[in-house]
Design a protein around this motif. Structure first.
Motif, PDB file in Angstrom:
ATOM      1  N   THR A 115       0.815  -1.218   0.000  1.00 51.95           N
ATOM      2  CA  THR A 115       0.000   0.000   0.000  1.00 51.95           C
ATOM      3  C   THR A 115       0.850   1.269   0.000  1.00 51.95           C
ATOM      4  OG1 THR A 115      -0.126   0.135   2.427  1.00 51.95           O
ATOM      5  CG2 THR A 115      -1.763  -1.231   1.303  1.00 51.95           C
TER       6      THR A 115
ATOM      7  N   GLU B 119      -4.497  -6.003   1.978  1.00 52.19           N
ATOM      8  CA  GLU B 119      -4.869  -4.617   2.297  1.00 52.19           C
ATOM      9  C   GLU B 119      -4.831  -3.744   1.045  1.00 52.19           C
ATOM     10  OE1 GLU B 119      -3.047  -2.660   5.527  1.00 52.19           O
ATOM     11  OE2 GLU B 119      -3.274  -4.345   6.927  1.00 52.19           O
TER      12      GLU B 119
ATOM     13  N   ARG C  47      -7.992  -4.165  -0.888  1.00 55.04           N
ATOM     14  CA  ARG C  47      -9.125  -3.448  -0.292  1.00 55.04           C
ATOM     15  C   ARG C  47      -9.046  -1.949  -0.572  1.00 55.04           C
ATOM     16  NH1 ARG C  47      -8.247  -6.997   4.151  1.00 55.04           N
ATOM     17  NH2 ARG C  47      -7.111  -5.379   5.265  1.00 55.04           N
ATOM     18  N   LYS C  48      -7.844  -1.437  -0.749  1.00 54.12           N
ATOM     19  CA  LYS C  48      -7.665  -0.001  -0.994  1.00 54.12           C
ATOM     20  C   LYS C  48      -7.605   0.328  -2.481  1.00 54.12           C
ATOM     21  CE  LYS C  48      -5.394   0.999   3.373  1.00 54.12           C
ATOM     22  NZ  LYS C  48      -4.274   1.653   4.063  1.00 54.12           N
TER      23      LYS C  48
ATOM     24  N   SER D  48      -3.628   2.523  -8.878  1.00 55.75           N
ATOM     25  CA  SER D  48      -4.573   2.566  -7.763  1.00 55.75           C
ATOM     26  C   SER D  48      -5.793   3.383  -8.142  1.00 55.75           C
ATOM     27  CB  SER D  48      -3.910   3.182  -6.522  1.00 55.75           C
ATOM     28  OG  SER D  48      -3.563   4.528  -6.760  1.00 55.75           O
TER      29      SER D  48
ATOM     30  N   GLN E 179      -9.072   5.471  -5.908  1.00 50.55           N
ATOM     31  CA  GLN E 179      -9.430   5.944  -4.572  1.00 50.55           C
ATOM     32  C   GLN E 179     -10.400   4.961  -3.937  1.00 50.55           C
ATOM     33  OE1 GLN E 179      -8.010   8.387  -3.213  1.00 50.55           O
ATOM     34  NE2 GLN E 179      -9.247   9.070  -1.498  1.00 50.55           N
ATOM     35  N   ALA E 180     -10.054   4.479  -2.717  1.00 54.52           N
ATOM     36  CA  ALA E 180     -10.887   3.499  -2.022  1.00 54.52           C
ATOM     37  C   ALA E 180     -11.509   4.121  -0.781  1.00 54.52           C
ATOM     38  CB  ALA E 180     -10.052   2.273  -1.635  1.00 54.52           C
TER      39      ALA E 180
ATOM     40  N   SER F 252     -11.479   2.984   2.203  1.00 52.03           N
ATOM     41  CA  SER F 252     -10.615   2.881   3.384  1.00 52.03           C
ATOM     42  C   SER F 252      -9.702   4.091   3.514  1.00 52.03           C
ATOM     43  CB  SER F 252      -9.790   1.593   3.314  1.00 52.03           C
ATOM     44  OG  SER F 252      -8.986   1.577   2.149  1.00 52.03           O
ATOM     45  N   HIS F 253      -9.245   4.627   2.373  1.00 53.83           N
ATOM     46  CA  HIS F 253      -8.380   5.812   2.423  1.00 53.83           C
ATOM     47  C   HIS F 253      -9.157   7.004   2.983  1.00 53.83           C
ATOM     48  CE1 HIS F 253      -5.041   8.386   1.291  1.00 53.83           C
ATOM     49  NE2 HIS F 253      -5.906   9.202   0.708  1.00 53.83           N
TER      50      HIS F 253
ATOM     51  N   ASP G  37      -9.587   6.503   6.759  1.00 50.92           N
ATOM     52  CA  ASP G  37      -8.383   6.843   7.524  1.00 50.92           C
ATOM     53  C   ASP G  37      -8.281   8.344   7.743  1.00 50.92           C
ATOM     54  OD1 ASP G  37      -7.850   4.190   7.516  1.00 50.92           O
ATOM     55  OD2 ASP G  37      -5.947   4.302   6.427  1.00 50.92           O
TER      56      ASP G  37
ATOM     57  N   PRO H 169      -1.626   2.970   8.316  1.00 52.12           N
ATOM     58  CA  PRO H 169      -3.074   2.880   8.072  1.00 52.12           C
ATOM     59  C   PRO H 169      -3.767   2.184   9.238  1.00 52.12           C
ATOM     60  CG  PRO H 169      -1.888   1.260   6.751  1.00 52.12           C
ATOM     61  CD  PRO H 169      -0.850   2.139   7.371  1.00 52.12           C
TER      62      PRO H 169
ATOM     63  N   ARG I 297      -6.005  -0.497  10.932  1.00 45.70           N
ATOM     64  CA  ARG I 297      -6.265  -1.887  10.575  1.00 45.70           C
ATOM     65  C   ARG I 297      -7.232  -2.497  11.574  1.00 45.70           C
ATOM     66  NH1 ARG I 297       0.122  -3.147   9.635  1.00 45.70           N
ATOM     67  NH2 ARG I 297       0.277  -2.270   7.554  1.00 45.70           N
TER      68      ARG I 297
END
Length: 713
Positions: free
Chosen positions: A115, A143, A146-147, A296, A298-299, A301-302, A305, A534, A536
């Motif tokens: 990541t 991870e 997921r991101k 990448s 944009q997810a 999870s970002h 965070d 990040p 978790r």
């Protein structure tokens, strides 16, 4: 919180690069990587050890080793300290670099975070200059998925010239492929594509590498030439030690070095600017490579965070949230530990009765029974009964916050305050370790690069109470200030007051740090890199099992090791009579005037002195002396205990002064010995003992004098 049996016991690598080989034919594999890339998780997955893993940088302060097998071949894995670079700006970087250079590793595995690959590739490129037999492990692929991040492993391998393997160590995925790649690079060393520098530097390196070749032993000539060129003192000292001679003093090399430096100076590349360009070239190369292999989107999870960081690290909400979480941890610990502690104590003292019956059956003399059962065993029973339940709750809760990624945010929030105190922001992490065990906090100070700031952190760590002091503080708060009913309201009140005491300890930590930095340890605060990892999802089951096995039982065993001989000494002091009274009674009479001045009495001061090996036994020692008993007592309900203390003249002032002195007094024997080991000096150990003691005595005397002046007693 990183002091565990696996990390400091038989599996730890002592000194610089000492290996414990049970199987001499094993391949030695160096496991390197940035902090927080899952390196220790990978190490655990491969070796099945219980090396503790944490979600904040600087966690591993000493290398650990473990063994695994693959297709009949044994591998000795060395988990090096997490580091961002091998240019030796910190103890972690120096330890990792020296093992890779001189530790005799057959291959290296550099673990990267999928990541955040760009910042990890800097270390990969530096490792390739040292070890061509290198495998790049791109970890945390789960991870990254997921991101919305994907890594082209084949293209990365082509650009580096070495194998690249993707893993998700937490799930055990990719481990077989990783070990197969390690065996392949050992059998067939690849042609790694080394990083290139600016043309003038490359010309200088070419000339100097020719001179160094054949004269640097097993060290890579190009890497040795680079270190001669940049003049980094730590690396040159290690090279000189390894070769037994200083390459800079050899006529041909010295002359060549002077000439190439003069040539670089003519184009403006010298001193610090040259070192900056060397680092910049590595960073540019890492950026270029990452942009080519990482894609990448944009997810969620970002965004999550960033929303959480706005709460946890904001100047407005950061500290209030930190205090609420701390109070919550204490409340859950207090509310959850009462009943298990009572059951455990009943079981341990039931076992004491069985031991007494055994001594009677064997016809043992009464003095031997009293010394071993009422002295040694009862002291051990007190330590275990009082410590185990709170620790079994506190450590997992604290570890869950650590696993979630919250502790680096604590360091970030408190960094400004530590900077004002001319200390290092990483001291916030070592202070957090001290809540579990001050000895662990002192050991954790290795993550602080500056020797001056490391000493400040060690000397002030005992200003926050360890797990051994919590039972006394909790009992006093409950008996004298919130009630002893044990309901959720009382537990919540006790948690709030205990949190207030912790805040007082933190404030005085800042004060003591500033005092030290202005007197015996003068200096300006240094800068440091703190990565905010990040968030978790904590692995609850693993955290509970590992925190109990690796932390709770480990700390408990160390406390028991000092409590057992202490129990024998206490029993002797209470039972050996001199001139019509026991040694204990004579000592308490001698200390009584000082105790009264502090709002206490001689019995309380003597209990603190005898509790030097283990803080957990201070309160039972006080009760033992009051009742003129020759051994520690089996205590009943808190209300009975309060009635006994009031009968002995205790007032609210006595309780307040007792709380203050419990919070601020000399560290336990284990912590003092740890300070001596870490600092290498009895002088600093004495100061670590005197500083909190002077503060505690001063606060007690001031509080008692003020209460008398106002007519409150």
């Amino acid at each position: 919180m990183g002091l565990t049996a696996a990390s400091t016991g038989t599996g730890a690598v002592e000194g610089k690069w000492v290996l414990r080989r049970e199987h001499p034919e094993d391949r030695v594999i160096a496991l390197a990587g940035n902090p927080n890339v899952g390196k220790s998780t990978l190490f655990n997955a491969l070796t099945h050890l219980r090396q503790h893993t944490g979600n904040w940088p600087g966690k591993t302060v000493a290398a650990a080793q473990g063994r695994c097998e693959h297709k009949g071949r044994g591998y000795l894995l060395v988990d090096l300290p997490g580091t961002y670079s091998l240019l030796a700006r910190s103890a972690e970087e120096e330890a990792a670099r020296d093992f890779l250079c001189f530790g005799g590793a057959d291959a290296a595995v550099v673990v990267c975070d999928a990541t955040g690959l760009e910042r990890n590739l800097n270390l990969v490129l530096q490792t390739l200059e040292l070890h061509s037999r290198t495998v790049v492990c791109v970890n945390l692929l789960d991870e990254a998925e997921r991101k919305g991040i994907s890594v082209d492993l084949a293209e990365l391998s082509r650009r580096l010239g070495v194998p690249v393997v993707g893993t998700a160590a937490g799930r055990g995925e990719g481990l077989e492929e990783l070990l197969a790649a390690v065996e392949d690079v050992i059998a067939h060393p690849p042609q790694a594509k080394l990083p290139r520098y600016l043309p003038p530097i490359e010309r200088a390196l070419e000339v100097l590498t020719t001179q160094v070749s054949g004269r640097c032993g097993a060290l890579p000539p190009r890497w040795t030439a680079l270190r001669l060129l940049d003049g980094e003192s730590s690396a040159l000292a290690s090279i000189t030690q390894a070769l037994g001679r200083d390459l800079r003093e050899e006529p041909g090399i010295a002359r060549c070095l002077t000439e190439v430096r003069a040539e670089l100076a003519r184009v403006g590349l010298e001193g610090e600017l040259l070192r900056e360009r060397l680092v910049s070239c590595l960073i540019w190369r890492a950026e270029d490579m990452a942009h080519a292999v990482v894609s990448s989107v944009q997810a969620d999870s970002h965004r999550r965070d960033r929303r959480l960081d706005r709460i946890f690290t904001s100047r407005l909400t950061g500290i209030p949230v930190m205090l609420l979480l701390l109070a919550g941890v204490f409340w859950l610990t207090l509310a959850g530990a009462n009943y298990p502690s009572q059951l455990l104590s009943q079981g341990l003292f039931w076992l004491q009765d069985r031991l007494s019956g055994l001594f009677t059956y064997l016809g043992a003399p009464q003095w031997l029974h009293d010394m071993l059962v009422l002295g040694v065993y009862r002291t051990l029973a007190w330590v275990v009964g009082v410590m185990l339940p709170p620790m079994a709750i506190f450590f997992p809760l604290f570890t869950l916050l650590e696993d979630f990624g919250y502790l680096p945010r604590v360091a970030f929030v408190l960094d400004h305050a530590f900077q004002k105190a001319h200390a290092c922001g990483k001291q916030a992490l070592t202070m957090a370790m001290g809540f579990g065990c001050n000895a662990a906090g002192v050991t954790g100070c290795r993550i602080i690069d500056s020797p001056r700031e490391r000493l400040i952190a060690m000397l002030t760590n005992s200003f926050v109470p360890c797990n051994g002091r919590f039972p006394t503080l909790i009992a006093l708060i409950s008996m004298f200030f919130v009630g002893t009913a044990g309901g959720w309201g009382e537990s919540l009140g006790a948690a709030v007051l205990l949190t207030g005491l912790i805040v007082l300890g933190v404030v005085l930590t800042f004060w003591a740090s500033r005092l030290l930095s202005a007197t015996v340890l003068k200096g300006a605060p240094s800068s440091f890199t703190l990565e905010l990892p990040p968030y978790r999802r904590p692995r609850v089951g693993q955290v509970i099992v590992r925190s109990v096995l690796d932390r709770t039982l480990f700390v408990l065993a160390r406390a028991a090791a000092v409590a057992a001989p202490a129990g024998l000494v206490i029993w002797l002091c209470a039972n050996v009579e001199v001139q019509g009274g026991s040694i204990l009674q004579h000592c308490t009479a001698f200390l009584d005037p000082l105790g009264r001045l502090m709002g206490l009495d001689g019995v309380i001061l003597m209990a603190f002195l005898l509790g030097f090996p283990a803080n957990e036994i201070v309160l039972p020692l006080i009760l033992m002396t009051y009742l003129s008993s020759g051994s520690l007592l089996e205590l009943g309900e808190l209300e009975e205990m309060r009635a006994l203390l009031v009968e002995q003249g205790w007032t609210g002032l006595t309780a307040v002064c007792m709380i203050l002195f419990s919070l601020f007094h000399w560290p336990c024997s284990t912590t003092c010995l740890t300070v001596r080991k870490e600092s290498g000096s009895w002088k600093w150990t004495a100061l670590a003992w005197l500083l909190p003691t002077a503060v505690g005595m001063g606060l007690c005397i001031l509080t008692a004098a003020l209460a008398r002046l106002l007519g409150l007693v």
